[in-house]
Structure formats: C-alpha cells, structure tokens
Design an enzyme around this catalytic site. Structure first.
Site, mmCIF file in Angstrom:
data_model
loop_
_atom_site.group_PDB
_atom_site.id
_atom_site.type_symbol
_atom_site.label_atom_id
_atom_site.label_comp_id
_atom_site.label_asym_id
_atom_site.label_seq_id
_atom_site.Cartn_x
_atom_site.Cartn_y
_atom_site.Cartn_z
ATOM 1 N N HIS A 61 0.860 -1.186 0.000
ATOM 2 C CA HIS A 61 0.000 0.000 0.000
ATOM 3 C C HIS A 61 0.889 1.226 0.000
ATOM 4 O O HIS A 61 2.102 1.128 0.190
ATOM 5 C CB HIS A 61 -0.969 -0.015 1.185
ATOM 6 N N HIS A 63 1.271 3.900 1.953
ATOM 7 C CA HIS A 63 1.699 4.693 3.109
ATOM 8 C C HIS A 63 3.213 4.870 3.026
ATOM 9 O O HIS A 63 3.927 3.967 2.591
ATOM 10 C CB HIS A 63 1.299 4.011 4.420
ATOM 11 N N ASP A 65 5.747 4.746 4.910
ATOM 12 C CA ASP A 65 6.716 3.811 5.491
ATOM 13 C C ASP A 65 6.867 2.536 4.653
ATOM 14 O O ASP A 65 7.685 1.676 4.989
ATOM 15 C CB ASP A 65 6.348 3.469 6.945
ATOM 16 N N HIS A 66 6.115 2.439 3.562
ATOM 17 C CA HIS A 66 6.226 1.261 2.682
ATOM 18 C C HIS A 66 6.739 1.621 1.285
ATOM 19 O O HIS A 66 7.079 0.727 0.518
ATOM 20 C CB HIS A 66 4.874 0.548 2.578
ATOM 21 N N HIS A 139 -6.906 -2.473 5.635
ATOM 22 C CA HIS A 139 -6.098 -1.384 6.157
ATOM 23 C C HIS A 139 -6.751 -0.069 5.756
ATOM 24 O O HIS A 139 -7.642 -0.073 4.908
ATOM 25 C CB HIS A 139 -4.673 -1.516 5.589
ATOM 26 N N ASP A 210 0.461 -4.049 6.138
ATOM 27 C CA ASP A 210 -0.346 -3.543 7.260
ATOM 28 C C ASP A 210 -1.783 -4.025 7.121
ATOM 29 O O ASP A 210 -2.408 -3.835 6.081
ATOM 30 C CB ASP A 210 -0.338 -2.010 7.247
ATOM 31 N N HIS A 268 6.537 -4.908 11.727
ATOM 32 C CA HIS A 268 5.920 -3.580 11.752
ATOM 33 C C HIS A 268 5.650 -3.127 13.185
ATOM 34 O O HIS A 268 4.578 -2.632 13.527
ATOM 35 C CB HIS A 268 4.613 -3.613 10.929
HETATM 36 ZN ZN LIG Z 1 3.075 0.730 7.732
HETATM 37 ZN ZN LIG Z 2 -0.067 1.485 6.484
#
Ligand SMILES: [Zn+2]
Ligand SMILES: [Zn+2]
Length: 308
Positions: A61, A63, A65-66, A139, A210, A268
């Site tokens: 996804h 976000h 942090d990915h 998510h 996530d 995570h």
């Molecule tokens: Zn994340």
């Molecule tokens: Zn996320």
C-alpha cells in the site's frame, strides 16, 4: 534450490534507531524480489549485502513507510546504469500516485519501469516454478498482501524399484520421472506411478503488509512455511490496533494458527515498543504452537522444503 528471506526493515510507521521502515527481500535461485520499500531501503540492501538486481517490487500500500524508499532506490539503480526492466506491483487505483513516486521531481528512471495493478486473487507475477499472488487485506488505504507460492515438485524417483522392474539406468529413468511410460526390451511397459512417488509440495511465504486480521490471509496459501504478519501492537494497545487498521501480536498468531503456518515473523513494530518487545512474543506464543520470532533488521531466514 535456496529460498532466502532478508528482513530489511521491521519498524512500524515511524522508524527507530534500530529499525528501518518496512522492506522484505527474497532471493530465489538468482532471482531477487522486494516486498515494500520504506525510506532507507537502498542502504539496507547495501548493509546486508543482498545486491540490487531486483526484478519485481511488490507494494502492499502507499503509506510512506512502505514506499518512500522507491525514489532513492530507483535513482541509485539508474546511477548504476541499470538497463533491466523493473516491474512494480501495487493495489488497484494506485498507479497515478505510484508513477509520481517513480518519476519523483521529474526524474524518469533510465530503465523501463512497468506498473502492474493487482487485486484480491490476482497472480501478480508468474515465474517458472512459482507465483506471487495478491490477496485482500484490511487497512486504511488501498492495500493487498502477497504470497509467494511454489508449484508442487515431482514425486521422488525410486531408483531401486525401477531397477527391480528391469528398467536400464539411463534416459528411460528421466522419461519415467517426467511422467511418461516406457517399454522395456522384452515388451513390458512400466508406468510412472510404479516408480514415482506423490508430488511433493513446494514452499510458500505469506506477507500481509499492514492489516487487521483477515481470512484472506489464511486462505491464500496452504500451510505456509513462513507467515510475515503485521504485529504493530501488543495486547495493551489492542484498541489502538483496531482503530488504526493494524494487528496485535496475538491476532497475528491466531491467523498463523488457522493458516497452519510453520513459522510466524512479527513485523511492523510500533516505535512505542522500542527496546521492550517481550510482550509481543509471549502473547503470540500463548495461541500459536509453531515458531514465533521478532525479526531484527538484517535477519536472514532460509526456507527449507516441508519434506526436507
Ligand atoms: Zn506501515
Ligand atoms: Zn499502512
């Protein structure tokens, strides 16, 4: 055939001094796959000596942090005169945003980048002996998880039995193993099922990214050898996990149990637990009988065949 997983980044949304944001590197027989690319992923690839010859990037996804590691990683690949194409798989409806990351600041990579949108049940990538399937996750963004699932392997060839039946050592052995009947000099026909055992299952790795716990995670692969699951929180923040569309370690363990997973990697981790993560393991072990661990950045894992 070696199948190796390297945990590049195991942090939650906010990195810590010990943990990078999400990134999982998988090497299988010279082929390199990357699952998510949080900020700093390229330095993790360097630190852990994996190489940069990634052909497929699977994004769970969008976000930060990915995915915030994508622009830097692609820029370095271009500096290294990469010519090989890169395929990026990502959830439906994310192409436009992903493109803006790939061409960040107007820098188009000098090598071809193909974006492949996927949804629940799609085969994102089909290779010779395995596939990577996308599955539905839950998510607060368009999201999918991925499962690398190897094909069944041929059954074991029983040499002794073949020789007993009078099959001469040589090409007839390979024919039989490949599933063809062979005729001997005296006219006897030997069939493959007389000398070849049942097909043997391949290996599988499931990575959720996530998510809240979902049944799709259980169904995507039959008894996975490794389940890498969101375990952002421990029981003390179960309400927070539900609210922010993540899982607790205990929930991850329940999914691992129902999936019949062999091993469970808790991923995570929220930065709230930096330095004191004992509860995650304890709580997961209360519900899951298999092996549970909390990978550190740089940890490597060899996945062996279930019948090895
Ligand atoms: Zn994340
Ligand atoms: Zn996320």
């Amino acid at each position: 055939m070696p199948l190796r997983v390297t945990f590049l980044g195991t942090a939650g949304a906010i990195p810590t001094t010990e943990r990078n944001p999400s990134g999982i590197f998988v090497a299988r027989e010279g082929e390199q796959l990357l699952f998510d690319a949080g900020e700093g992923t390229q330095r993790q690839l360097m630190r852990f000596g994996t190489g940069f010859s990634i052909s497929q990037l699977f994004v769970t996804h969008l976000h930060g942090d990915h995915v915030l590691g994508i622009p830097g990683l692609l820029q370095t690949m271009a500096f290294n005169d990469r010519e090989e194409p890169l395929a990026i798989h990502a959830p439906h409806g994310t192409r436009r945003q992903l493109k803006s990351l790939v061409n960040a600041l107007g820098n188009r990579p000098s090598f071809p980048v193909r974006i492949n949108e996927v949804g629940d049940g799609d085969v994102a990538y089909r290779a010779d002996e395995y596939e990577v399937r996308a599955f539905e996750t839950d998510h607060d963004a368009r999201s999918v998880g991925y499962a690398l699932v190897e094909d069944d392997r041929k059954g074991r060839f029983d040499r002794d039995r073949a020789e007993e039946l009078g099959v001469p050592v040589g090409p007839k052995f390979s024919k039989l193993h490949a599933g063809e009947s062979v005729e001997l000099e005296d006219g006897t026909v030997v069939d493959p099922d007389q000398v070849v055992g049942e097909p043997r299952p391949g290996r599988s790795i499931v990575y959720t990214g996530d998510t809240r716990p979902t049944t799709a995670t259980i169904e995507v692969a039959d008894e996975p050898d490794l389940l890498i699951h969101d375990a952002t929180f421990a029981d003390d923040r179960a309400d927070r996990a539900a609210k922010t569309a993540h899982s607790t370690a205990r929930q991850a363990a329940e999914i691992a149990n129902r999936a019949g997973a062999d091993r469970l990697a808790l991923m995570h981790l929220s930065s709230r637990y930096a330095g004191h993560v004992g509860d995650h393991l304890e709580q997961a072990r209360e519900v899951f009988d298999g092996e549970v661990f909390l990978p550190e950045d740089g940890d490597e894992l060899e996945i062996s065949y279930p019948d090895a």
